[in-house]
Every structure is written in C-alpha cells, then in structure tokens.
Design an enzyme around this catalytic site. Structure first.
Site, PDB file in Angstrom:
ATOM      1  N   ASN A  98      39.126  92.044   5.117  1.00 33.20           N
ATOM      2  CA  ASN A  98      39.347  91.694   3.716  1.00 33.20           C
ATOM      3  C   ASN A  98      40.575  90.780   3.656  1.00 33.20           C
ATOM      4  O   ASN A  98      41.198  90.488   4.677  1.00 33.20           O
ATOM      5  CB  ASN A  98      39.536  92.953   2.867  1.00 33.20           C
ATOM      6  N   LYS A  99      40.911  90.327   2.479  1.00 30.71           N
ATOM      7  CA  LYS A  99      42.010  89.375   2.322  1.00 30.71           C
ATOM      8  C   LYS A  99      43.270  89.847   3.031  1.00 30.71           C
ATOM      9  O   LYS A  99      43.597  91.037   3.033  1.00 30.71           O
ATOM     10  CB  LYS A  99      42.283  89.157   0.834  1.00 30.71           C
ATOM     11  N   ARG A 123      34.741  81.231  -4.341  1.00 29.51           N
ATOM     12  CA  ARG A 123      35.264  82.158  -3.334  1.00 29.51           C
ATOM     13  C   ARG A 123      34.851  83.573  -3.712  1.00 29.51           C
ATOM     14  O   ARG A 123      34.331  83.832  -4.791  1.00 29.51           O
ATOM     15  CB  ARG A 123      36.785  82.032  -3.153  1.00 29.51           C
ATOM     16  N   GLY A 124      35.094  84.492  -2.771  1.00 29.11           N
ATOM     17  CA  GLY A 124      34.600  85.855  -2.903  1.00 29.11           C
ATOM     18  C   GLY A 124      33.300  85.981  -2.131  1.00 29.11           C
ATOM     19  O   GLY A 124      32.374  85.180  -2.312  1.00 29.11           O
ATOM     20  N   ALA A 125      33.219  86.975  -1.246  1.00 31.49           N
ATOM     21  CA  ALA A 125      32.084  87.067  -0.327  1.00 31.49           C
ATOM     22  C   ALA A 125      30.717  87.029  -1.026  1.00 31.49           C
ATOM     23  O   ALA A 125      29.853  86.226  -0.660  1.00 31.49           O
ATOM     24  CB  ALA A 125      32.216  88.323   0.541  1.00 31.49           C
ATOM     25  N   GLN A 138      45.473  85.016  -5.362  1.00 32.38           N
ATOM     26  CA  GLN A 138      44.232  85.370  -6.049  1.00 32.38           C
ATOM     27  C   GLN A 138      44.417  86.559  -6.991  1.00 32.38           C
ATOM     28  O   GLN A 138      43.749  86.646  -8.016  1.00 32.38           O
ATOM     29  CB  GLN A 138      43.128  85.689  -5.033  1.00 32.38           C
ATOM     30  N   ARG A 184      32.634  78.789   5.983  1.00 27.48           N
ATOM     31  CA  ARG A 184      33.685  79.778   6.234  1.00 27.48           C
ATOM     32  C   ARG A 184      33.124  80.840   7.162  1.00 27.48           C
ATOM     33  O   ARG A 184      31.998  81.291   6.961  1.00 27.48           O
ATOM     34  CB  ARG A 184      34.194  80.403   4.930  1.00 27.48           C
ATOM     35  N   ASP A 223      34.932  91.446   3.041  1.00 22.59           N
ATOM     36  CA  ASP A 223      34.224  90.241   3.446  1.00 22.59           C
ATOM     37  C   ASP A 223      33.277  90.490   4.598  1.00 22.59           C
ATOM     38  O   ASP A 223      32.322  89.762   4.797  1.00 22.59           O
ATOM     39  CB  ASP A 223      35.225  89.139   3.806  1.00 22.59           C
TER      40      ASP A 223
END
Length: 334
Positions: free
Chosen positions: A246-247, A47-49, A195, A90, A236
């Site tokens: 973003n998250k 995970r993480g762009a 996270q 995603r 993201d």
C-alpha cells in the site's frame, strides 16, 4: 459528492478528472490513445488501484477504437500493443494488469473488429459497475466493525476518488455515517504527494464526515492519546500469504497500531488479492521521480541538488501486523 471520475464522452473518448489539480480545481482531461491513458495513470491524474483498473479497461477500448478507425488492418496486433502500453503504466497495483487481461480474455475468440469493439466497451462498463458494487459491499462489511464514537485513522486515499464510488478503506466510514454512527476520521497527509491532505480530507469533508488532517509523523501521538480505535487502509496488491503493498508509510502506521493495540484492517476487492504472488518480497515496488520529494510543492527546492533521494511509492506490511482484510465477500482474518 458526485464526481464522474472516468467516463466516455459523446465522442467515445475517455474523460477523466485530473486528480493532480485537487483540491483547488476540478479539471478534466480527454484521452484517446494508449500512450495518453498510460501517461495519465503514470502521472497520477488517475490513481487508486481499483480506479486505474477501470481506467485501463475503458482506456483499452478507446485506444483500440482510435487506431482501427484510422486503419482496421492487423487489428489483433494493434489491440495487443495498446494492452501492453496501458498494463505497464504502473507496476505495483495488480488491478491494472488484471483489468487489461480480463478485457483481452473477453475478446479472445472474436475476429470481427466491430464485435471486438462492442465487447470491449461492454466489458469495461461491466468492470466499472462491478467495482462500484464491490466497494458498497466492502462498506457494509466494514461497518459491522465500527462502533458509535470511534476514532478511525486512514493513510493515503482509498475513497471514491480511488475507486469511482464509495471507496475501499473509506467505504466503511461512509456506511457508518449513513447508519447514524458518530465517528471521527484522522487522515494522514501522506507524503510526498499528499493524497491524504489533497484527496481524503477533500472528499470526506465534502461528504460531511468529521475529519482531522494530521502530518504523517503525528500518528503515534494521536494514537497515544487514545483518539484512534481503528485503522483502515486500502491496498494495491495483497500477496498469497497476506503481505500487503500500500502507499508508502502504511508499514509505519501498522507498526504503531500493533504497539498501541489498535486493530489494523486492510480493505480491498478480491481483484487486488494476487494468488500468483507468494509473499510481499515478490511485489515490485514502483520507484518514482526524486523531484516529488525535492521540489514538488515549493517554488524553490527544499533539499540540496547534491542530496540523494529515495522515493518508493509503496511499502509492504507483513501479514502478521494485519488484523484482518475487509472484502466484498466478508472479513478475513489470518
């Protein structure tokens, strides 16, 4: 901390650190098909762009190689099929589709399977190397904004675990520490998948950065006490007008920062800036499984089964709440 998050193993399969097991276990999984790569991304094992872009690129090579080693016929169709599966794992982060499309462009004029494989592998490793250099540059640029003694708040995880090395939002923090600055990080836990607690607090403390973990609903209190002088978050996707996905929870942090007069910076590579997306309203927001909220961290459900649950993975922060964007090519202000 030196973790090989995404790498080719000796059999040319993809070996990735399963981040769903952190911070308690460092376990790796091996991927060899497009479905396996997409599933690992979808389940947040990777995970993480920036990191899912790297994984998508390397995974495309591995998945295509697995297919053509069994049957080299109709190679172009096999490559497109693998690319479609991986790129759509995603929807919100632009880096995944960007990396897959770059891989396809690299081999567009090639027809020999051997040449395609060589080019795909080389391009995926180049993407990985470029992301590392990019994050290092983001760190250098962001460090110019950090003063000795600052308290810095961050949300979710935008560190080396999200990028492969250094990070985006955490890169300036690492650079500041390396330059001798005394700083303190406040990490939001980041519900519902934690996270910030499982990943950001884990990597910062392992790298010797003074860190305090707070619940998401404590950010306002910490800011009101004067403990935070800057907010650094990752991204993201950044729309052409500067609106940033973003998250989930980032929007609330930005609103609080504006209220308390705290600079709010978005950190990310140019590949996360999407010129084809006009505003934040055009960003597709991923909706995730309600059970991540209802029961993911408990032996028994923490909410009644009859209760509806809304679980978007991201929110959009409008550009007017953002002080600036820290990229590899400098600091941009709107």
């Amino acid at each position: 901390m030196n973790l090989n998050l995404v790498q080719f193993d000796e059999r040319e399969q993809l070996r990735v650190l399963d981040q769903t097991q952190l911070p308690n276990r460092e376990e790796y999984v091996t991927l060899s098909t497009a479905d396996e790569v997409a599933d690992a991304i979808r389940r947040l094992k990777v995970r993480g762009a920036p990191l899912i872009g790297i994984c998508g690129a390397m995974g495309l090579y591995v998945a295509f190689r697995t297919l053509v080693e069994k049957d080299a016929s109709d190679a172009a169709s096999k490559l497109q099929s693998c690319a479609h599966i991986i790129a759509n794992a995603r929807p919100t982060a632009v880096n995944l589709a960007w990396a897959v499309n770059r891989m396809l462009a690299r081999v567009a004029q090639l027809s020999d399977v051997g040449s395609i494989l060589s080019a795909l592998k080389a391009e995926s490793l180049l993407i990985q190397q470029e992301e590392e250099s990019t994050c290092e540059a983001i760190g250098r640029n962001g460090n110019t904004l950090i003063a000795d003694g600052m308290g810095i708040l961050t949300h979710c995880n935008a560190g080396l675990l999200a990028t492969g090395r250094y990070g985006t939002a955490l890169a300036p923090i690492y650079a500041a520490r390396q330059s001798g600055k005394n700083i303190h990080v406040y990490a939001d836990e980041t519900r519902p998948l934690l996270q910030g607690a499982r990943l950001t607090a884990y990597e910062l403390t392992r790298n010797g950065v003074p860190t305090t973990l707070i619940c998401d609903n404590m950010a306002a209190s910490v800011m009101s006490q004067g403990k935070v002088q800057m907010v650094l978050v990752g991204c993201d996707r950044v729309a052409a007008n500067g609106d940033t996905a973003n998250k989930i929870g980032t929007l609330g942090v930005a609103i609080l920062a504006r209220h308390y007069g705290i600079p709010f910076y978005v950190c990310g590579p140019r590949s996360t800036f999407d010129p084809h997306c006009a505003t934040g309203q055009d960003i597709v927001i991923e909706q995730r499984n309600p059970e991540e909220i209802r029961s993911a961290w408990y032996a028994e459900p923490m909410a009644p089964q009859e209760c509806d649950i809304y679980n978007p993975s991201f929110d959009v922060t409008p550009h007017e709440l953002i002080t600036g964007y820290i990229r590899e090519d400098g600091i941009i202000t709107m």
